[in-house]
Enzyme design. Structure first.
Site, PDB file in Angstrom:
ATOM      1  N   GLN A  78       0.840  -1.195   0.000  1.00  0.00           N
ATOM      2  CA  GLN A  78       0.000   0.000   0.000  1.00  0.00           C
ATOM      3  C   GLN A  78       0.875   1.245   0.000  1.00  0.00           C
ATOM      4  O   GLN A  78       1.302   1.727   1.048  1.00  0.00           O
ATOM      5  CB  GLN A  78      -0.948   0.018   1.200  1.00  0.00           C
ATOM      6  CG  GLN A  78      -1.939   1.150   1.085  1.00  0.00           C
ATOM      7  CD  GLN A  78      -3.059   1.063   2.088  1.00  0.00           C
ATOM      8  OE1 GLN A  78      -3.112   0.180   2.921  1.00  0.00           O
ATOM      9  NE2 GLN A  78      -3.965   2.007   2.000  1.00  0.00           N
ATOM     10  N   PHE A  79       1.114   1.783  -1.195  1.00  0.00           N
ATOM     11  CA  PHE A  79       1.970   2.962  -1.320  1.00  0.00           C
ATOM     12  C   PHE A  79       1.374   4.177  -0.622  1.00  0.00           C
ATOM     13  O   PHE A  79       2.095   5.088  -0.214  1.00  0.00           O
ATOM     14  CB  PHE A  79       2.268   3.272  -2.791  1.00  0.00           C
ATOM     15  CG  PHE A  79       1.150   3.951  -3.526  1.00  0.00           C
ATOM     16  CD1 PHE A  79       1.108   5.332  -3.616  1.00  0.00           C
ATOM     17  CD2 PHE A  79       0.138   3.220  -4.131  1.00  0.00           C
ATOM     18  CE1 PHE A  79       0.081   5.972  -4.300  1.00  0.00           C
ATOM     19  CE2 PHE A  79      -0.882   3.838  -4.808  1.00  0.00           C
ATOM     20  CZ  PHE A  79      -0.917   5.225  -4.891  1.00  0.00           C
ATOM     21  N   THR A  80       0.064   4.193  -0.422  1.00  0.00           N
ATOM     22  CA  THR A  80      -0.576   5.364   0.177  1.00  0.00           C
ATOM     23  C   THR A  80      -0.182   5.574   1.636  1.00  0.00           C
ATOM     24  O   THR A  80      -0.460   6.633   2.198  1.00  0.00           O
ATOM     25  CB  THR A  80      -2.111   5.284   0.062  1.00  0.00           C
ATOM     26  OG1 THR A  80      -2.574   4.136   0.774  1.00  0.00           O
ATOM     27  CG2 THR A  80      -2.548   5.210  -1.391  1.00  0.00           C
TER      28      THR A  80
END
Length: 145
Positions: A78-80
């Protein structure tokens, strides 16, 4: 690396496949759902450290770890997690590593967990995923290294 770790009583990841929704990762019963974010200066050693921490962190019932009771983990990239919304109304993703850097490091976390003896299910890197889980507690911890 940054991980949001949730104690769960089951979790799954669904992506849109050629023939409709497809479950790509699932754990049943007590375990951990782990969202993993990668930044630019992360390394294989940091991935190994995170894997060791996830395997041994005492977040399950009766202060047990996954290693104590062979509980499964669902690991999802999850890059967020490296989003920054301090200014304006749109988050920036400057601190998130690009996919060609992040994917092998998330894979390294998974590989290291499996080498430690963990049962690990995963999401699909870069895909639009629908994550379902039953948060047990709720009990959620942020781990950074």
């Amino acid at each position: 690396m940054r991980a949001v770790v949730q104690r769960v009583d089951g979790a799954s990841v669904v992506v849109e496949g050629e023939n409709g929704p497809e479950t790509v990762g699932e754990i049943n019963g007590e375990g951990l759902c782990v969202l993993v974010g990668v930044t630019h200066d992360d390394t294989e050693e940091k991935a190994a450290q995170l894997a060791r921490k996830l395997w041994s962190v005492r977040m399950l019932a009766d202060e047990k770890s996954c290693s104590d009771i062979d509980a499964p983990l669902l690991v999802i990239s999850q890059f967020t997690l490296y989003g920054d919304a301090r200014k304006g109304r749109r988050p920036t993703w400057n601190a998130a590593a690009p996919g060609d850097v992040a994917e092998p490091l998330v894979d390294e976390v998974v590989a290291r967990l499996r080498a430690l003896g963990a049962t690990v299910a995963t999401g699909r890197f870069g895909a639009q995923m629908r994550v379902s889980l039953t948060n047990d507690g709720p009990f959620t911890v942020l781990i950074e290294n």
